[in-house]
Design an enzyme around this catalytic site. Sequence first.
Site, PDB file in Angstrom:
ATOM      1  N   CYS A  94      -2.456   8.435   3.648  1.00 31.55           N
ATOM      2  CA  CYS A  94      -2.173   7.635   2.243  1.00 31.55           C
ATOM      3  C   CYS A  94      -3.905   7.979   1.298  1.00 31.55           C
ATOM      4  O   CYS A  94      -3.538   7.960  -0.082  1.00 31.55           O
ATOM      5  CB  CYS A  94      -2.364   6.420   2.232  1.00 31.55           C
ATOM      6  N   GLU A 153       1.277  -0.855   0.260  1.00 30.81           N
ATOM      7  CA  GLU A 153      -0.572   0.027  -0.252  1.00 30.81           C
ATOM      8  C   GLU A 153       1.176   0.938  -0.177  1.00 30.81           C
ATOM      9  O   GLU A 153       1.303   1.372   0.929  1.00 30.81           O
ATOM     10  CB  GLU A 153      -0.839   0.454   0.987  1.00 30.81           C
TER      11      GLU A 153
HETATM   12  P1  NAP Z   1       8.869   4.474   3.780  1.00 33.97           P
HETATM   13  O1  NAP Z   1       9.533   5.539   3.865  1.00 33.97           O
HETATM   14  O2  NAP Z   1       8.463   3.778   2.411  1.00 33.97           O
HETATM   15  O3  NAP Z   1       9.199   3.603   4.905  1.00 33.97           O
HETATM   16  C1  NAP Z   1       7.978   2.381   4.879  1.00 33.97           C
HETATM   17  C2  NAP Z   1       8.457   1.025   6.338  1.00 33.97           C
HETATM   18  O4  NAP Z   1       9.690   0.794   5.512  1.00 33.97           O
HETATM   19  C3  NAP Z   1       8.255   1.672   7.504  1.00 33.97           C
HETATM   20  O5  NAP Z   1       8.399   0.889   8.275  1.00 33.97           O
HETATM   21  C4  NAP Z   1      10.582   2.037   7.050  1.00 33.97           C
HETATM   22  O6  NAP Z   1      11.110   1.778   8.395  1.00 33.97           O
HETATM   23  C5  NAP Z   1      10.185   0.606   6.095  1.00 33.97           C
HETATM   24  N1  NAP Z   1      11.232   0.419   4.742  1.00 33.97           N
HETATM   25  C6  NAP Z   1      12.352   1.020   5.000  1.00 33.97           C
HETATM   26  N2  NAP Z   1      13.732   0.746   4.386  1.00 33.97           N
HETATM   27  C7  NAP Z   1      13.589  -0.564   4.797  1.00 33.97           C
HETATM   28  C8  NAP Z   1      13.884  -1.558   4.294  1.00 33.97           C
HETATM   29  N3  NAP Z   1      15.018  -1.134   3.357  1.00 33.97           N
HETATM   30  N4  NAP Z   1      13.592  -2.787   4.827  1.00 33.97           N
HETATM   31  C9  NAP Z   1      12.112  -2.958   5.498  1.00 33.97           C
HETATM   32  N5  NAP Z   1      11.651  -1.985   5.941  1.00 33.97           N
HETATM   33  C10 NAP Z   1      12.270  -0.489   5.832  1.00 33.97           C
HETATM   34  O7  NAP Z   1       7.726   5.307   3.633  1.00 33.97           O
HETATM   35  P2  NAP Z   1       7.154   6.223   5.221  1.00 33.97           P
HETATM   36  O8  NAP Z   1       7.869   7.652   5.002  1.00 33.97           O
HETATM   37  O9  NAP Z   1       7.329   6.196   6.185  1.00 33.97           O
HETATM   38  O10 NAP Z   1       5.292   6.337   4.945  1.00 33.97           O
HETATM   39  C11 NAP Z   1       5.259   7.619   4.254  1.00 33.97           C
HETATM   40  C12 NAP Z   1       4.246   6.934   2.190  1.00 33.97           C
HETATM   41  O11 NAP Z   1       3.730   5.865   2.778  1.00 33.97           O
HETATM   42  C13 NAP Z   1       3.951   7.704   1.671  1.00 33.97           C
HETATM   43  O12 NAP Z   1       4.544   7.548   0.471  1.00 33.97           O
HETATM   44  C14 NAP Z   1       2.333   7.008   1.683  1.00 33.97           C
HETATM   45  O13 NAP Z   1       1.736   7.875   0.717  1.00 33.97           O
HETATM   46  C15 NAP Z   1       2.568   6.211   2.174  1.00 33.97           C
HETATM   47  N6  NAP Z   1       0.762   5.178   2.652  1.00 33.97           N
HETATM   48  C16 NAP Z   1       0.651   4.902   1.939  1.00 33.97           C
HETATM   49  C17 NAP Z   1      -0.111   4.297   2.735  1.00 33.97           C
HETATM   50  C18 NAP Z   1      -1.606   2.865   1.858  1.00 33.97           C
HETATM   51  O14 NAP Z   1      -2.331   2.393   2.872  1.00 33.97           O
HETATM   52  N7  NAP Z   1      -1.187   3.219   0.447  1.00 33.97           N
HETATM   53  C19 NAP Z   1      -1.196   4.003   4.507  1.00 33.97           C
HETATM   54  C20 NAP Z   1       0.291   4.892   4.848  1.00 33.97           C
HETATM   55  C21 NAP Z   1       0.866   5.274   3.829  1.00 33.97           C
HETATM   56  P3  NAP Z   1      12.539   3.257   8.645  1.00 33.97           P
HETATM   57  O15 NAP Z   1      11.145   4.069   9.478  1.00 33.97           O
HETATM   58  O16 NAP Z   1      12.128   2.194   9.780  1.00 33.97           O
HETATM   59  O17 NAP Z   1      13.075   3.310   8.120  1.00 33.97           O
END
Ligand code: NAP
Length: 680
Positions: A299, A260
Site C-alpha cells: 500500500c 486504509e
Molecule cells: P479488497 O478486495 O478490498 O479486500 C480487502 C478485504 O475486504 C479482504 O479481507 C476481503 O475479503 C474483504 N471483503 C471484500 N468484500 C467484503 C464484504 N462485502 N464484506 C466484508 N469483507 C469484504 O482488497 P485486497 O485486494 O485484499 O487488497 C488490495 C488493496 O488493499 C489495494 O488497493 C491496496 O492499496 C490496499 N491496501 C492498503 C493498505 C493501507 O494500509 N492503506 C495496506 C494494504 C493494502 P475476501 O478476500 O474474502 O474477499
Amino acid sequence: MKPAMMTLKSYAEGRWVTGKGSPAEIASAINGEIIAHANSDGLDMAGMLAHARRTGGPALRHLTFHQRAELLKRLGQHLTAHKEALYALSFHTGATRSDGWIDIEGGIGTVFTLASKAKRELPNETFLIDGEVEALSKTGSFIGQHAYLSREGVAVEINAFNFPIWGMLEKLAPAILAGMPVIVKPATSGAYLAEAAARLIVESGILPEGAFQFVCGSVQDLFDHLTGQDMVGFTGSLETSMRLQSHPGLLRSAVPFTAERDPLNCAILGPDATPETPEFDLYIREVVREMTVKAGQKCTAIRRILVPESRVEAISKALAERLAKIRIGDPRDETTRMGPLASLAQRRDVRARIETLRRDADIVFGDPSCLTLEGVDAEKGAFLQPVLLRASNPDAAASVHAVEAFGPVATILPYRDLDHAIALANRGEGSLVGSLVTHDPEVVRQVIFGAGAFHGRMLVLDRDCAKESTGHGSPMPHLVHGGPGRAGGGEELGGMRAVKHHLRRVALQGSPAMMTSLLKSWVKGAPEIEKDEHPFRHAFHELEPGQSFHSAERVVTLADIEHFAEFTGDTFYAHMDADAVKGHPFFPGRVAHGYLLLSFAAGLFVEPKRGPVLANYGLEGLRFLKPVEPGEAIKVRLTVKSKAPRNADYGEVRWDVEITNTANEPVATYQLLTMNACMR
Ligand code: NAP
C-alpha cells in the site's frame, strides 16, 4: 515442496470450525496449484460477537495496560519461536524471504514495539487520564477532566491480502492493549498464512478466552450485529471500503470505521538532485526497491515518480537499467529478487490496470504480457515483469492520478517547477506516504508545506540520513500509519494513538474530591491527608494520593541571592544589578533566582534520613509564577499526586509541589518525581 492441501478453519466461540458451504479454492502464487480451501458458511456471527463481549472483553478489561502489554510481549515471543513455519507458507503468497520478513517479523516487531511503548507511556491502570484538569467554577469546587475508558465491544479487523500477518498484528496489538477483544478476517487469498498465525495465537493460550476469534472466508451478516461499542478496522480497496462503510448497521450505530486503502503514493526528486549528487542514486534505489519489494503489492509503494523535466531521460535510463537486473523467480530461491504476484487473478487485474494507464503513458521498461521468464512457468505462476511507464503530459494523465495497479508498476511524471511538482503530488487526492529526495532545505520547506497535508507520512531523504533511513515503504509502529482522502482518511494507527483510538474518551465533571478518588490522581482543591509522619518516611504502598506535607517558612535574603550567584556563577542582572533591572516588565527590583527557590524548597520539604525515597528522578511542568524579592518568605506544599509501580521493589511517585510567598500566592509550581521503595 507442495504443502499438503489445507482445509482452513475459523476460530469461533472457543472452537475451530469448518464452513458448511462450498469452499473457495486458494492457489499457490508460484505455480497455480490449489493448496487451500476456505469457507465460513454457517458461522454464527452474532454468537461470535456475543462470545467476545461476554468473555474476552471483561477478561481483558480486568487487566491493566501493563498486564495487557505483557501478554503481547509473550505473544510476540511465541510467534518468533515459530516463525519458520510461517515463512514456509509465506513463499506460496509469492513473497521472497525478505518480503516475508516484512510481513512476519515486521508484524511481530510491531507487537513488541507497541507492548514496550505501552509499558513506558501508559499507566499501570485500566483507564487513561487525558490532558489537564479544566477549571469550570470560580472557587474550584467543580472541575472537568477527560479520561479514556475501554469500549465494551469488539474490534473487527478486515485485512488485505498483501500482508496477512503484519496486517493482522498491526491492528490486533492496539486493540488488545485497549482491552478490546478482536475478530480477525484476513483476505481469502493468503488466508492459509493468516490461519497459521491464528493457530499459533490460539494454541499459545496467552490471550484470554474470547479475546481472539478468526473468520476464514466471508464475514456473512456480522455487520448487522455491530453496536456503537464495536469498531471496524479495514484495509483493502476503495470499492470494498465504500461498500462496507455505508452499511446501514454501521451508520445506525455510529460504529467507528478506520479505512486504509489504495493510495497513489509519489516520490519527488528535488531539482538540486543532478546525476552527480548522491541524492540521484538514492532516488533510483528507492524507486526500484518500492516497485519490486513484494512485487509492488504494498500500500505504501511508489506509484508516481515525479522528476524535473530536464532529468526525465536520465531517470528513465537509470531506472530501466536497474529494473533489468532484478531477478524474477521462485521466491524460495535465495537469488530471486522478486517473486510472483499473489494470484493469477491479481495479475489479470494489474495487467488490466496497466492497459488503462497506457491511455496516458507509454511503457519505458517491461512487457506486461511476457510469459517467457527464465526458470519459472509464468503461465501457471503469477509472475510479471516490472513495468515502468512515462507520461509526457502529466497534467492530462488522469488515469495515472486515479488508478492503482497493485503490482510492480509505476509511472514517471515530469514536472516544470516545484509548484508544479506539488500540484501533481496532490492530484493523488491523499496518500499514505510521499518521499522527497533532495539536499536543499528550501525545496523541503516548499514541498512539505505544499503537499504535507495530502500525505500521512513524508520521508525527506538525503545523503545525511540515507544510511539509517527506514525507507519510503516501511510504516513504523511509532508513527502515524494512514493517510487522508483516497488513502482512507485514517491517522489512528501508530504509537499510543492507536491504543487511544480503540478507547473511548469521556469528559468527566464533578468535584476535585470525586475526581481524585475516581482517577487516583490528586487534584488541587481535593482534601489533603496529613499524617504525623513525613510522607518521605512512607513506603511506596503506604502513600496515598492527597497525602501532604506543609513546610515551615524561610526568608530569602539578599545575602542568599548573592551567595547563590557566586556559588553557581549565575550572576544574571535581575539578581545582581538593581540599576539594570529598573523599568523591567516583570521584576520590581533584584529578585531571587528561580533555581534558588527550587533548592530552598527541597531544603524545606526534604526528610534527610535514609528512608523509602530512593532518588529524585526529575521534575515536570515547572513554572515560575511570581518573583520573590529579598526579605520575602517562602514555604512549600508537597502532595502525593499519583503513583506508578515499576517492579516488585520500587515505584514512581509523582508529587504536586507548590511554593508560596507570605501572601499565600503561588510563586512556583511543578511535579516532582521520586522513586520510592515498596518496603520501608
Ligand atoms: P479488497 O478486495 O478490498 O479486500 C480487502 C478485504 O475486504 C479482504 O479481507 C476481503 O475479503 C474483504 N471483503 C471484500 N468484500 C467484503 C464484504 N462485502 N464484506 C466484508 N469483507 C469484504 O482488497 P485486497 O485486494 O485484499 O487488497 C488490495 C488493496 O488493499 C489495494 O488497493 C491496496 O492499496 C490496499 N491496501 C492498503 C493498505 C493501507 O494500509 N492503506 C495496506 C494494504 C493494502 P475476501 O478476500 O474474502 O474477499
